[in-house]
Design a protein around this motif. Structure first.
Motif, PDB file in Angstrom:
ATOM      1  N   UNK A 164      41.829  36.294  76.290  1.00 54.94           N
ATOM      2  CA  UNK A 164      41.645  35.251  76.922  1.00 54.94           C
ATOM      3  C   UNK A 164      41.728  35.771  78.525  1.00 54.94           C
ATOM      4  N   UNK A 165      42.846  36.433  78.813  1.00 55.54           N
ATOM      5  CA  UNK A 165      43.021  37.146  80.371  1.00 55.54           C
ATOM      6  C   UNK A 165      41.891  37.665  80.793  1.00 55.54           C
ATOM      7  N   UNK A 166      41.427  38.701  79.938  1.00 54.93           N
ATOM      8  CA  UNK A 166      40.253  39.522  80.139  1.00 54.93           C
ATOM      9  C   UNK A 166      38.933  38.362  80.497  1.00 54.93           C
ATOM     10  N   UNK A 167      38.753  37.461  79.616  1.00 60.45           N
ATOM     11  CA  UNK A 167      37.475  36.586  80.188  1.00 60.45           C
ATOM     12  C   UNK A 167      37.792  35.777  81.137  1.00 60.45           C
ATOM     13  N   UNK A 168      38.934  35.495  81.478  1.00 61.86           N
ATOM     14  CA  UNK A 168      39.405  34.548  82.624  1.00 61.86           C
ATOM     15  C   UNK A 168      39.050  35.495  83.929  1.00 61.86           C
ATOM     16  N   UNK A 169      39.365  36.972  83.821  1.00 63.09           N
ATOM     17  CA  UNK A 169      39.142  37.862  85.058  1.00 63.09           C
ATOM     18  C   UNK A 169      37.617  38.339  85.053  1.00 63.09           C
ATOM     19  N   UNK A 170      37.062  38.641  84.163  1.00 63.78           N
ATOM     20  CA  UNK A 170      35.614  39.056  84.103  1.00 63.78           C
ATOM     21  C   UNK A 170      34.856  37.886  84.210  1.00 63.78           C
ATOM     22  N   UNK A 171      34.808  36.674  83.589  1.00 65.64           N
ATOM     23  CA  UNK A 171      33.740  35.649  83.421  1.00 65.64           C
ATOM     24  C   UNK A 171      34.620  34.390  83.615  1.00 65.64           C
ATOM     25  N   UNK A 172      34.971  34.192  84.670  1.00 63.28           N
ATOM     26  CA  UNK A 172      35.797  32.727  84.752  1.00 63.28           C
ATOM     27  C   UNK A 172      35.007  31.621  84.419  1.00 63.28           C
ATOM     28  N   UNK A 173      33.677  31.707  84.560  1.00 62.97           N
ATOM     29  CA  UNK A 173      32.873  30.490  84.472  1.00 62.97           C
ATOM     30  C   UNK A 173      32.795  30.195  83.062  1.00 62.97           C
ATOM     31  N   UNK A 219      33.588  27.150  71.984  1.00 59.29           N
ATOM     32  CA  UNK A 219      34.595  27.494  71.168  1.00 59.29           C
ATOM     33  C   UNK A 219      35.753  26.688  71.817  1.00 59.29           C
ATOM     34  N   UNK A 220      36.390  25.875  70.977  1.00 53.63           N
ATOM     35  CA  UNK A 220      37.523  24.908  71.259  1.00 53.63           C
ATOM     36  C   UNK A 220      38.526  25.412  70.438  1.00 53.63           C
ATOM     37  N   UNK A 221      39.762  25.745  70.884  1.00 52.27           N
ATOM     38  CA  UNK A 221      40.964  26.254  70.241  1.00 52.27           C
ATOM     39  C   UNK A 221      42.176  25.402  70.537  1.00 52.27           C
ATOM     40  N   UNK A 222      42.952  24.868  69.537  1.00 51.32           N
ATOM     41  CA  UNK A 222      43.806  24.164  69.587  1.00 51.32           C
ATOM     42  C   UNK A 222      45.125  25.024  69.124  1.00 51.32           C
ATOM     43  N   UNK A 223      46.133  25.006  69.957  1.00 53.21           N
ATOM     44  CA  UNK A 223      47.337  26.096  69.872  1.00 53.21           C
ATOM     45  C   UNK A 223      48.399  24.820  69.481  1.00 53.21           C
ATOM     46  N   UNK A 224      48.142  24.307  68.475  1.00 49.36           N
ATOM     47  CA  UNK A 224      49.173  23.241  68.150  1.00 49.36           C
ATOM     48  C   UNK A 224      50.576  23.425  68.779  1.00 49.36           C
ATOM     49  N   UNK A 225      51.071  24.282  68.382  1.00 51.20           N
ATOM     50  CA  UNK A 225      52.533  24.545  68.316  1.00 51.20           C
ATOM     51  C   UNK A 225      52.950  25.611  69.285  1.00 51.20           C
ATOM     52  N   UNK A 226      51.659  26.171  70.069  1.00 52.50           N
ATOM     53  CA  UNK A 226      51.938  27.168  71.109  1.00 52.50           C
ATOM     54  C   UNK A 226      52.684  26.425  72.337  1.00 52.50           C
ATOM     55  N   UNK A 227      53.448  27.311  72.980  1.00 49.26           N
ATOM     56  CA  UNK A 227      54.186  27.070  74.325  1.00 49.26           C
ATOM     57  C   UNK A 227      53.518  27.785  75.285  1.00 49.26           C
ATOM     58  N   UNK A 283      35.573  30.210  80.848  1.00 47.76           N
ATOM     59  CA  UNK A 283      36.625  29.827  80.080  1.00 47.76           C
ATOM     60  C   UNK A 283      37.195  28.727  80.901  1.00 47.76           C
ATOM     61  N   UNK A 284      37.728  27.535  80.263  1.00 53.75           N
ATOM     62  CA  UNK A 284      38.363  26.530  80.870  1.00 53.75           C
ATOM     63  C   UNK A 284      39.833  26.680  80.383  1.00 53.75           C
ATOM     64  N   UNK A 285      40.813  26.875  81.362  1.00 58.60           N
ATOM     65  CA  UNK A 285      42.161  26.925  81.140  1.00 58.60           C
ATOM     66  C   UNK A 285      42.795  25.688  81.855  1.00 58.60           C
ATOM     67  N   UNK A 286      43.125  24.603  80.775  1.00 61.15           N
ATOM     68  CA  UNK A 286      43.760  23.711  81.362  1.00 61.15           C
ATOM     69  C   UNK A 286      45.368  23.736  81.550  1.00 61.15           C
ATOM     70  N   UNK A 287      45.667  23.680  82.687  1.00 60.00           N
ATOM     71  CA  UNK A 287      47.149  23.992  83.238  1.00 60.00           C
ATOM     72  C   UNK A 287      47.898  22.812  83.498  1.00 60.00           C
TER      73      UNK A 287
END
Length: 172
Positions: free
Chosen positions: A58-67, A33-41, A69-73
């Motif tokens: 997203x936060x729950x997925x990152x905490x429970x199954x970090x493998x 699943x690829x989500x583009x939040x074009x105008x999100x800050x 989700x890719x969070x580009x920071x």
């Protein structure tokens, strides 16, 4: 409309000549699943450290199954306008090859097709405008395409559509 058709024909011609090796089925990721939040800050999203719990899934997925989700920071947009940025984000066009137009590069949808994936796109962007050539053409390469502007979710003449307009399409 002729310009959109020509861009699509360029993509179709381009991918016919690509030499690639498809990954074996047992090595493929089942769903992407690829989500583009074009105008999100990002500074206003919980997943990036904001105190308001506004990205609970997203936060729950990152905490429970970090493998899973890719969070580009550490990413910046390649251009200052949506049209220019998405023409590069959705293709392999980049700042190093600006003399070659975005539609002469492989795009994200065709890349996924070559990998054996079915692609479904839901967009809240305008389908046809002066600034939608890249998104309309690239999204049009998908197996299934839904525009909020041409569905029950919104008025096709309304250019200011809340992101919630995609929810009825997801429910379908």
């Amino acid at each position: 409309m002729n310009e959109y058709k020509q861009l699509d024909a360029n993509f179709a011609k381009y991918i016919k000549d690509i030499n690639y090796t498809k990954a074996p089925k047992d090595r493929q990721i089942q769903n992407i699943v690829f989500i583009i939040g074009e105008s999100a800050q990002r500074n206003l999203m919980q997943i990036y450290g904001y105190y308001v719990p506004n990205t609970p899934n997203f936060s729950r997925l990152q905490a429970e199954k970090p493998e899973n989700i890719f969070v580009f920071d550490n990413v910046i947009a390649p251009q200052v306008t949506t049209f220019e940025a998405l023409s590069q984000v959705l293709s392999f066009a980049n700042q190093d090859n600006i003399q070659k137009p975005w539609y002469e590069f492989l795009n994200l949808i065709d890349t996924m097709k070559l990998g054996g994936y079915k692609s479904i796109v839901i967009s809240n962007q305008e389908q046809f405008s002066l600034w939608s050539k890249a998104t309309t053409t690239i999204f049009g390469r998908s197996d299934e395409l839904h525009w909020t502007s041409s569905s029950k979710a919104g008025n096709s003449l309304d250019t200011m559509k809340p992101d919630g307009n995609i929810l009825p399409i997801l429910d379908e």
